[in-house]
Design a protein around this motif. Structure first.
Motif, PDB file in Angstrom:
ATOM      1  N   LEU A  34      -2.753  60.361 -87.082  1.00 38.04           N
ATOM      2  CA  LEU A  34      -3.104  59.609 -88.282  1.00 38.04           C
ATOM      3  C   LEU A  34      -2.337  58.291 -88.390  1.00 38.04           C
ATOM      4  CD1 LEU A  34      -4.714  59.504 -90.922  1.00 38.04           C
ATOM      5  CD2 LEU A  34      -2.881  60.827 -92.008  1.00 38.04           C
ATOM      6  N   LEU A  35      -1.052  58.300 -88.076  1.00 38.26           N
ATOM      7  CA  LEU A  35      -0.274  57.053 -88.158  1.00 38.26           C
ATOM      8  C   LEU A  35      -0.809  55.985 -87.207  1.00 38.26           C
ATOM      9  CD1 LEU A  35       3.397  58.374 -88.492  1.00 38.26           C
ATOM     10  CD2 LEU A  35       2.086  57.142 -90.214  1.00 38.26           C
ATOM     11  N   GLN A  42       3.582  54.811 -93.491  1.00 33.57           N
ATOM     12  CA  GLN A  42       4.854  55.438 -93.127  1.00 33.57           C
ATOM     13  C   GLN A  42       4.774  56.914 -93.494  1.00 33.57           C
ATOM     14  OE1 GLN A  42       8.336  53.561 -94.788  1.00 33.57           O
ATOM     15  NE2 GLN A  42       9.735  55.144 -94.082  1.00 33.57           N
ATOM     16  N   GLY A  43       5.398  57.773 -92.696  1.00 37.19           N
ATOM     17  CA  GLY A  43       5.382  59.202 -92.958  1.00 37.19           C
ATOM     18  C   GLY A  43       6.673  59.690 -93.584  1.00 37.19           C
ATOM     19  N   GLN A  53       7.738  65.661 -83.314  1.00 35.01           N
ATOM     20  CA  GLN A  53       6.518  65.213 -82.644  1.00 35.01           C
ATOM     21  C   GLN A  53       6.101  63.822 -83.103  1.00 35.01           C
ATOM     22  OE1 GLN A  53       3.284  68.249 -82.350  1.00 35.01           O
ATOM     23  NE2 GLN A  53       4.762  69.615 -83.331  1.00 35.01           N
ATOM     24  N   LEU A  54       6.174  63.575 -84.408  1.00 29.70           N
ATOM     25  CA  LEU A  54       5.792  62.270 -84.938  1.00 29.70           C
ATOM     26  C   LEU A  54       6.755  61.182 -84.479  1.00 29.70           C
ATOM     27  CD1 LEU A  54       4.840  63.433 -88.530  1.00 29.70           C
ATOM     28  CD2 LEU A  54       3.266  62.415 -86.878  1.00 29.70           C
ATOM     29  N   GLY A  60      10.268  55.580 -85.351  1.00 29.93           N
ATOM     30  CA  GLY A  60      10.705  54.801 -86.496  1.00 29.93           C
ATOM     31  C   GLY A  60       9.753  54.769 -87.668  1.00 29.93           C
ATOM     32  N   ARG A  61       8.675  55.534 -87.599  1.00 32.81           N
ATOM     33  CA  ARG A  61       7.683  55.455 -88.677  1.00 32.81           C
ATOM     34  C   ARG A  61       7.653  56.690 -89.568  1.00 32.81           C
ATOM     35  NH1 ARG A  61       1.960  53.608 -86.850  1.00 32.81           N
ATOM     36  NH2 ARG A  61       1.731  53.645 -89.118  1.00 32.81           N
TER      37      ARG A  61
END
Length: 337
Positions: A34-35, A42-43, A53-54, A60-61
């Motif tokens: 999705l990002l 930003q998550g 995982q992200l 960095g997001r």
């Protein structure tokens, strides 16, 4: 880029991607692509495995922790968690970050997204925007952002009358058995005697009940508490502090994140992944415990009686003994060969 395998809730968001083209905070987002579809988003994650995982895929997001990242956003999206109390806190935390913006809720119908939309209504006039993939998307405009909520003020505090004195427990929203002692842990608390001396691990520590009890009972042993959930990690730290105890508390995804050369692993292991029942983390614990235990080190855990864990324990660790059985639970013990 190719979207690849996408969570159904993410697919629903992307049906209206123009709403999320600005600076958007995605709270509790799945570890999908999705990002990559929303370059200015930003998550915010509180699940150590999904965060890892992200972070690998989108460095960095994503922000990990029990509080939202600093700053303000054009919009915020909450991916529905299981706990109603946690949902209330997250809505308030997100609303504080979107002054004059939009607050969204997305979740599966079977997980109770319509019920949660009523919680969203505390912040303004709500409306359902979409329904697809067995999910719903709701939104609420935020005219005046509330103050950032005080998470500690939402903690449940209670006292356990144990044989070696009362134990203070501090539980934050979203933590397993929030504000109460579950039956499995209650049974395991009665069977913590005779553990090997050395480095002890409370695996899936939750609010830190077992870990704090272990530290009090074995004060000379090094103790580590491990959980995948940031709210559990924070709760365990609060419980330890409330009892004047010190131990290492870590966020990590499963037994692979645990230290090695352990004298014992004690666990009331998790059986939920989000809103779904999952025994994957426990089965992985049983398969891999031997790698983290010293020779003669012990695994001691509580589990529902109907779960066929003894064959798995004996295959990967050693002879399995049943130390106790009550209220639909069993205490299993096995020592590394």
């Amino acid at each position: 880029m190719s979207r690849g395998a996408m969570d159904p809730c993410s697919e629903v968001l992307l049906r209206q991607a123009e709403r999320f083209s600005g600076r958007v905070l995605l709270a509790g987002l799945p570890a999908d692509g999705l990002l990559g579809e929303l370059p200015h988003a930003q998550g915010w994650s509180w699940h150590a495995g999904e965060q890892s995982q992200l972070q690998t895929r989108f460095p960095g997001r994503t922000h990990f922790g029990v509080e939202p990242p600093a700053g303000t956003f054009d919009a915020a999206v909450l991916f529905l968690p299981k706990s109603r109390e946690l949902t209330d806190y997250l809505f308030a935390a997100l609303a504080s970050r979107v002054p004059h913006g939009q607050l969204y809720l997305v979740g599966e119908k079977r997980a109770g997204v319509e019920r949660a939309s009523k919680q969203l209504a505390a912040f303004g006039k709500t409306g359902k925007l979409d329904s697809a993939r067995h999910c719903q998307l709701w939104h609420c405009p935020i005219d005046v952002a509330p103050a950032t909520p005080d998470l500690l003020a939402l903690a449940q505090r209670y006292e356990l009358p144990l044989s070696d004195g009362p134990l203070q427990v501090v539980s934050l929203p979203g933590v397993f058995a929030h504000g109460r002692l579950d039956r499995g842990s209650a049974l395991l608390l009665e069977h913590l005697d005779g553990l090997p001396s050395g480095h002890l691990l409370d695996f899936g520590c939750g609010a830190g009940v077992l870990g704090a009890s272990l530290k009090r009972r074995y004060p000379d042993s090094r103790l580590t508490l491990l959980d995948v959930d940031a709210f559990a990690v924070a709760s365990s730290r609060l419980t330890l502090a409330a009892n004047g105890l010190e131990a290492e508390v870590c966020a990590g995804d499963g037994i692979d994140a645990a230290p090695s050369a352990l004298a014992a692993i004690v666990s009331n292991p998790p059986f939920h992944q989000g809103v779904h029942t999952s025994y994957q983390a426990t089965e992985q614990l049983l398969r891999e415990a031997a790698r983290h235990l010293d020779g003669g080190g012990e695994l001691r855990l509580v589990a529902n009686s109907f779960l066929k864990y003894p064959p798995l324990i004996e295959e990967h660790l050693g002879a399995c003994r049943t130390l106790a059985e009550a209220d639909g639970f069993r205490i299993y013990s096995a020592k590394r060969r």
